[in-house]
Write a protein that holds these residues in place. Structure first.
Motif, PDB file in Angstrom:
ATOM      1  N   GLY A 186      52.001  42.947  41.150  1.00 21.72           N
ATOM      2  CA  GLY A 186      51.858  42.615  42.561  1.00 21.72           C
ATOM      3  C   GLY A 186      50.965  43.553  43.337  1.00 21.72           C
ATOM      4  N   GLN A 187      50.230  44.402  42.652  1.00 23.02           N
ATOM      5  CA  GLN A 187      49.330  45.331  43.323  1.00 23.02           C
ATOM      6  C   GLN A 187      48.049  44.633  43.780  1.00 23.02           C
ATOM      7  OE1 GLN A 187      48.681  48.521  40.573  1.00 23.02           O
ATOM      8  NE2 GLN A 187      50.816  49.165  40.593  1.00 23.02           N
ATOM      9  N   THR A 188      47.779  43.464  43.201  1.00 23.29           N
ATOM     10  CA  THR A 188      46.599  42.688  43.561  1.00 23.29           C
ATOM     11  C   THR A 188      47.042  41.310  44.012  1.00 23.29           C
ATOM     12  OG1 THR A 188      45.224  43.803  41.915  1.00 23.29           O
ATOM     13  CG2 THR A 188      44.462  41.662  42.664  1.00 23.29           C
ATOM     14  N   ASP A 189      46.537  40.875  45.159  1.00 20.14           N
ATOM     15  CA  ASP A 189      46.822  39.521  45.611  1.00 20.14           C
ATOM     16  C   ASP A 189      45.952  38.541  44.834  1.00 20.14           C
ATOM     17  OD1 ASP A 189      48.696  40.265  47.512  1.00 20.14           O
ATOM     18  OD2 ASP A 189      47.193  40.501  49.088  1.00 20.14           O
ATOM     19  N   LEU A 190      46.553  37.420  44.497  1.00 23.92           N
ATOM     20  CA  LEU A 190      45.831  36.395  43.752  1.00 23.92           C
ATOM     21  C   LEU A 190      45.079  35.479  44.696  1.00 23.92           C
ATOM     22  CD1 LEU A 190      48.508  35.213  41.174  1.00 23.92           C
ATOM     23  CD2 LEU A 190      46.380  36.350  40.671  1.00 23.92           C
ATOM     24  N   ASN A 191      43.859  35.134  44.303  1.00 22.79           N
ATOM     25  CA  ASN A 191      43.194  34.075  45.035  1.00 22.79           C
ATOM     26  C   ASN A 191      43.528  32.755  44.352  1.00 22.79           C
ATOM     27  OD1 ASN A 191      41.399  33.671  42.844  1.00 22.79           O
ATOM     28  ND2 ASN A 191      39.969  35.187  43.667  1.00 22.79           N
ATOM     29  N   LEU A 192      43.221  31.674  45.001  1.00 19.60           N
ATOM     30  CA  LEU A 192      43.612  30.360  44.507  1.00 19.60           C
ATOM     31  C   LEU A 192      42.991  30.050  43.148  1.00 19.60           C
ATOM     32  CD1 LEU A 192      45.165  27.772  44.971  1.00 19.60           C
ATOM     33  CD2 LEU A 192      43.228  26.902  46.268  1.00 19.60           C
ATOM     34  N   SER A 193      41.730  30.399  42.968  1.00 16.78           N
ATOM     35  CA  SER A 193      41.076  30.079  41.694  1.00 16.78           C
ATOM     36  C   SER A 193      41.721  30.839  40.535  1.00 16.78           C
ATOM     37  CB  SER A 193      39.572  30.358  41.753  1.00 16.78           C
ATOM     38  OG  SER A 193      39.327  31.723  41.979  1.00 16.78           O
TER      39      SER A 193
END
Length: 106
Positions: free
Chosen positions: A39-46
């Motif tokens: 969870g240290q990086t937010d996911l983008n939709l792609s």
């Protein structure tokens, strides 16, 4: 409440893949994938869609952690069948009540 990263990790572990395996399949570094799981990086939709495609589940299932498999669909079908049976039983009982009221002249 579990995070998307937790759900991704669960899918990865259930698939028998290491973080390095998944990172390679996603064409990213292992540390980058590790940050997604923690969870240290937010996911983008792609990226979310790419991961859901990799694990063969919908993005919604990946986000919620609720996997709708064939067993769940079978359970729903069984519950629908049981509900129809109970509905038929209830209708029969209603008819009996009406018949009894008619016999009593009510």
């Amino acid at each position: 409440m579990k995070s998307i990263g937790d759900h991704i990790k669960k899918c990865r572990v259930e698939s028998g893949l290491s973080q390095a395996d998944v990172a390679k399949l996603l064409n990213i570094s292992t540390p980058a994938f590790c940050k997604i799981e923690t969870g240290q990086t937010d996911l983008n939709l792609s990226r979310l869609l790419q991961i859901s495609k990799l694990f063969k589940i919908s993005a919604a299932e990946l986000i919620t952690g609720i996997i709708v498999g064939t067993e769940s669909l079978e359970d729903v079908s069984d519950l629908k069948r049981q509900l129809l049976e109970k509905d038929e039983e209830l209708n029969k009982l209603r008819k009996k009540v009406i018949e009894l009221y008619d016999k009593l002249g009510m």
